[in-house]
Design an enzyme around this catalytic site. Sequence first.
Site, PDB file in Angstrom:
ATOM      1  N   PRO A 167       0.814  -0.947  -0.089  1.00 18.70           N
ATOM      2  CA  PRO A 167      -0.032  -0.004   0.007  1.00 18.70           C
ATOM      3  C   PRO A 167       0.875   1.444   0.069  1.00 18.70           C
ATOM      4  CG  PRO A 167      -0.837  -1.562   1.450  1.00 18.70           C
ATOM      5  CD  PRO A 167       0.308  -2.216   1.032  1.00 18.70           C
ATOM      6  N   TRP A 226      -1.897  -5.520  -4.832  1.00 17.21           N
ATOM      7  CA  TRP A 226      -1.883  -5.718  -6.424  1.00 17.21           C
ATOM      8  C   TRP A 226      -1.253  -6.936  -6.772  1.00 17.21           C
ATOM      9  CZ3 TRP A 226      -5.049  -2.070  -7.269  1.00 17.21           C
ATOM     10  CH2 TRP A 226      -5.002  -0.843  -6.575  1.00 17.21           C
ATOM     11  N   THR A 273      -1.027 -10.039  -8.701  1.00 13.20           N
ATOM     12  CA  THR A 273      -1.527 -10.815  -9.632  1.00 13.20           C
ATOM     13  C   THR A 273      -1.392 -12.328  -9.301  1.00 13.20           C
ATOM     14  OG1 THR A 273      -0.745  -9.464 -11.640  1.00 13.20           O
ATOM     15  CG2 THR A 273      -1.347 -11.784 -12.330  1.00 13.20           C
ATOM     16  N   GLN A 297     -12.694   5.651 -31.577  1.00  7.77           N
ATOM     17  CA  GLN A 297     -13.094   6.761 -32.422  1.00  7.77           C
ATOM     18  C   GLN A 297     -13.475   6.238 -33.827  1.00  7.77           C
ATOM     19  OE1 GLN A 297     -13.340   9.515 -31.126  1.00  7.77           O
ATOM     20  NE2 GLN A 297     -14.140  10.841 -32.828  1.00  7.77           N
ATOM     21  N   LEU A 338     -14.824   3.412 -34.716  1.00 10.07           N
ATOM     22  CA  LEU A 338     -15.913   2.652 -34.690  1.00 10.07           C
ATOM     23  C   LEU A 338     -17.201   3.633 -34.214  1.00 10.07           C
ATOM     24  CD1 LEU A 338     -13.943   0.077 -34.751  1.00 10.07           C
ATOM     25  CD2 LEU A 338     -15.835  -0.898 -33.407  1.00 10.07           C
ATOM     26  N   GLY A 357     -20.006   5.337 -32.339  1.00  8.44           N
ATOM     27  CA  GLY A 357     -20.925   5.008 -31.253  1.00  8.44           C
ATOM     28  C   GLY A 357     -20.670   3.382 -30.968  1.00  8.44           C
ATOM     29  N   GLU A 375       4.322  -2.940 -13.512  1.00  8.56           N
ATOM     30  CA  GLU A 375       5.502  -3.011 -13.840  1.00  8.56           C
ATOM     31  C   GLU A 375       6.349  -1.558 -14.179  1.00  8.56           C
ATOM     32  OE1 GLU A 375       7.533  -6.028 -15.336  1.00  8.56           O
ATOM     33  OE2 GLU A 375       5.862  -7.454 -14.103  1.00  8.56           O
ATOM     34  N   GLY A 376       6.114  -0.788 -13.131  1.00  2.00           N
ATOM     35  CA  GLY A 376       6.919   0.645 -13.580  1.00  2.00           C
ATOM     36  C   GLY A 376       5.879   1.319 -14.132  1.00  2.00           C
ATOM     37  N   GLU A 388       5.914   7.175 -15.827  1.00  4.16           N
ATOM     38  CA  GLU A 388       6.790   8.048 -15.583  1.00  4.16           C
ATOM     39  C   GLU A 388       8.042   7.372 -14.905  1.00  4.16           C
ATOM     40  OE1 GLU A 388       3.345   7.864 -14.632  1.00  4.16           O
ATOM     41  OE2 GLU A 388       2.728   9.657 -15.947  1.00  4.16           O
TER      42      GLU A 388
HETATM   43  C1  LIG Z   1      -3.695  -4.955 -12.308  1.00  8.27           C
HETATM   44  C2  LIG Z   1      -2.432  -4.861 -11.580  1.00  8.27           C
HETATM   45  C3  LIG Z   1      -1.575  -5.634 -11.539  1.00  8.27           C
HETATM   46  C4  LIG Z   1      -0.349  -5.946 -10.687  1.00  8.27           C
HETATM   47  N1  LIG Z   1       0.373  -6.881 -10.490  1.00  8.27           N
HETATM   48  C5  LIG Z   1       1.433  -6.729  -9.752  1.00  8.27           C
HETATM   49  C6  LIG Z   1       2.206  -8.001  -9.220  1.00  8.27           C
HETATM   50  O1  LIG Z   1       1.896  -8.783  -9.812  1.00  8.27           O
HETATM   51  N2  LIG Z   1       3.150  -7.756  -8.470  1.00  8.27           N
HETATM   52  C7  LIG Z   1       3.535  -6.784  -7.858  1.00  8.27           C
HETATM   53  O2  LIG Z   1       4.255  -6.677  -7.034  1.00  8.27           O
HETATM   54  N3  LIG Z   1       2.749  -5.564  -8.294  1.00  8.27           N
HETATM   55  C8  LIG Z   1       1.816  -5.578  -9.176  1.00  8.27           C
HETATM   56  N4  LIG Z   1       1.002  -4.509  -9.429  1.00  8.27           N
HETATM   57  C9  LIG Z   1       1.567  -3.146  -8.832  1.00  8.27           C
HETATM   58  C10 LIG Z   1       2.021  -2.102  -9.615  1.00  8.27           C
HETATM   59  O3  LIG Z   1       3.228  -2.406 -10.172  1.00  8.27           O
HETATM   60  C11 LIG Z   1       1.838  -0.504  -9.059  1.00  8.27           C
HETATM   61  O4  LIG Z   1       0.807  -0.266  -9.240  1.00  8.27           O
HETATM   62  C12 LIG Z   1       2.859   0.170  -9.797  1.00  8.27           C
HETATM   63  O5  LIG Z   1       4.096  -0.108  -9.602  1.00  8.27           O
HETATM   64  C13 LIG Z   1       2.381   1.819  -9.430  1.00  8.27           C
HETATM   65  O6  LIG Z   1       2.381   1.758  -8.081  1.00  8.27           O
HETATM   66  P1  LIG Z   1       1.170   2.534  -7.403  1.00  8.27           P
HETATM   67  O7  LIG Z   1       0.011   1.860  -7.718  1.00  8.27           O
HETATM   68  O8  LIG Z   1       1.534   2.308  -5.635  1.00  8.27           O
HETATM   69  O9  LIG Z   1       1.099   3.998  -7.902  1.00  8.27           O
HETATM   70  P2  LIG Z   1       2.267   5.252  -6.945  1.00  8.27           P
HETATM   71  O10 LIG Z   1       3.668   4.840  -6.890  1.00  8.27           O
HETATM   72  O11 LIG Z   1       1.367   5.768  -6.105  1.00  8.27           O
HETATM   73  O12 LIG Z   1       1.959   6.216  -8.334  1.00  8.27           O
HETATM   74  C14 LIG Z   1       1.108   7.003  -8.488  1.00  8.27           C
HETATM   75  C15 LIG Z   1       1.389   8.074  -9.558  1.00  8.27           C
HETATM   76  O13 LIG Z   1       2.357   8.841  -9.075  1.00  8.27           O
HETATM   77  C16 LIG Z   1       3.583   8.942 -10.316  1.00  8.27           C
HETATM   78  N5  LIG Z   1       4.791   8.858  -9.408  1.00  8.27           N
HETATM   79  C17 LIG Z   1       5.293   8.204  -8.343  1.00  8.27           C
HETATM   80  N6  LIG Z   1       6.557   8.486  -8.105  1.00  8.27           N
HETATM   81  C18 LIG Z   1       7.113   9.314  -9.126  1.00  8.27           C
HETATM   82  C19 LIG Z   1       8.227   9.884  -9.369  1.00  8.27           C
HETATM   83  N7  LIG Z   1       9.201   9.601  -8.632  1.00  8.27           N
HETATM   84  N8  LIG Z   1       8.234  10.798 -10.581  1.00  8.27           N
HETATM   85  C20 LIG Z   1       7.083  10.947 -11.306  1.00  8.27           C
HETATM   86  N9  LIG Z   1       5.934  10.650 -11.161  1.00  8.27           N
HETATM   87  C21 LIG Z   1       5.781   9.609 -10.040  1.00  8.27           C
HETATM   88  C22 LIG Z   1       3.292   7.300 -10.649  1.00  8.27           C
HETATM   89  O14 LIG Z   1       3.828   7.581 -12.031  1.00  8.27           O
HETATM   90  C23 LIG Z   1       1.851   7.415 -10.976  1.00  8.27           C
HETATM   91  O15 LIG Z   1       1.166   8.275 -12.124  1.00  8.27           O
HETATM   92  C24 LIG Z   1      -0.003  -4.399 -10.323  1.00  8.27           C
HETATM   93  C25 LIG Z   1      -0.808  -3.432 -10.420  1.00  8.27           C
HETATM   94  C26 LIG Z   1      -2.092  -3.495 -11.015  1.00  8.27           C
HETATM   95  C27 LIG Z   1      -2.877  -2.310 -11.301  1.00  8.27           C
END
Ligand SMILES: Cc1cc2nc3c(=O)[nH]c(=O)nc-3n(C[C@H](O)[C@H](O)[C@H](O)COP(=O)(O)OP(=O)(O)OC[C@H]3O[C@@H](n4cnc5c(N)ncnc54)[C@H](O)[C@@H]3O)c2cc1C
Length: 411
Positions: free
Chosen positions: A139, A169, A171, A364, A366, A368, A391-392, A395
């Site tokens: 979290p 999060w 998977t 767009q 297609l 409606g 996966e990152g 940003e």
């Molecule tokens: C469907 C799904 C499946 C996933 N599966 C896995 C999994 O199997 N295992 C696992 O470990 N994780 C998993 N993830 C987690 C996923 O890798 C993270 O959601 C992701 O790394 C972003 O972290 P966050 O959601 O906490 O967003 P945050 O880190 O809170 O980011 C929020 C926003 O702030 C921006 N931000 C943050 N820091 C910076 C910075 N330094 N400079 C500029 N912008 C910044 C981000 O780009 C983003 O736009 C999954 C996520 C989803 C949604």
Amino acid sequence: MSTDADNAGAFSLDLSADVREMRDWVHEFAADVIRPAGAEWDEREETPWPILEEAAKIGLYSLDFFAQQWFEPSGLGIPVAFEELFWGDAGIGLSLVGSGLAAVSVASTGTQEQVGEWIPQMFGGPGEVKLGAFCSSEPDAGSDVGAIRTRAVYDEAADEWTLNGTKTWATNGGIADVHVIVASVDPTLKTRGQASFIVPPGTPGLSQGQKFRKHGIRASHTAEVVLDNVRVPGRCLVGGKEKLDERLARVREGGHGGEQAAMRTFEASRPSVAAMAIGVARAAVEYASDYAKDRVQFGRPIGQNQGVAFMLADMHASVDAARLLTWRAAWMARNRRPFTHAEGSMSKLVAGETAVRVTEQAIQILGGNGYTREYPVERWHRDAKIFTIFEGTSEIQRMLIGRAVTGLDVR
Ligand SMILES: Cc1cc2nc3c(=O)[nH]c(=O)nc-3n(C[C@H](O)[C@H](O)[C@H](O)COP(=O)(O)OP(=O)(O)OC[C@H]3O[C@@H](n4cnc5c(N)ncnc54)[C@H](O)[C@@H]3O)c2cc1C
């Protein structure tokens, strides 16, 4: 010593006969089994077990298939296979390849014994399909992997590690047979004080928390994983204790501790994730092109308007460009060329953003119809969005590329 002249003519974008054959086989499964089931499993928001089972029966969901493609000499086995699967459907595709990230995390830094013991248990076989989950995010630690709070504490007398914390999060989180957990051994060292731990099937203390209801890739299970005094034997520390102790000692002395395990997993898997995005993007571009040839307005197909044809031209060109970046990164990774300009990140960034853009353009085209659930492009657009997040995020990829190309500590 080889010279440039010796290598003249060596460059080729031709896929080998083996890769072409594999691509056609995966495509057939994607077209006949995955694509027709996409809408149903998106609505059900559940892991599509019957499809995993069917894929296991033909050897597509198997350790053998993954290993064969992973070690395919050109590096293109995995990207080509993933593009086809995700062309079929991204949610089902992720259910089919989700165990791969956990497997790669063990394969990239684990010992031979760990690879042999645990990776087969992430796949199972026909009649007993199994899953793996890789759990890094928390979290309060998404992009900021250094903020991971899950703790791993060693009990030397029992040769056991105790894990406590909450992952999010993940998977396949909570439904996987084998979980790989990234935990902090020494929080003061941030990412360099972290290690990965295998949690064997049925280990007490590991449970699923909230299952997320998502915007897209809804056939893929995503959930919290709670670790409450989870005890695992010493042999479950990925890479082994000796290696970890050496690494921590180097870091504490102020030297380089090498890359942290989770980072290496992400780096290795980026071109594969890019290929997933390309599969979704290609599906949308093909669908929109066909539609533009059939749909008539003002007495002619809408594709005859430059406004639409130019959009299709841009869509096709950008998907091909993303694929070329992805194949380059995959080839580099397989041939042990270092990503000096963050080429893995480049592929993931461009492919993810391309998928979001072209699926929106497909809606767009297609009109409606594109906005309804009667047509698949709205689902593909929802699915595509994940590729700029997991996966990152985009940003974070830009930050990594920015650092690589400037040499500066970009934050
Ligand atoms: C469907 C799904 C499946 C996933 N599966 C896995 C999994 O199997 N295992 C696992 O470990 N994780 C998993 N993830 C987690 C996923 O890798 C993270 O959601 C992701 O790394 C972003 O972290 P966050 O959601 O906490 O967003 P945050 O880190 O809170 O980011 C929020 C926003 O702030 C921006 N931000 C943050 N820091 C910076 C910075 N330094 N400079 C500029 N912008 C910044 C981000 O780009 C983003 O736009 C999954 C996520 C989803 C949604």
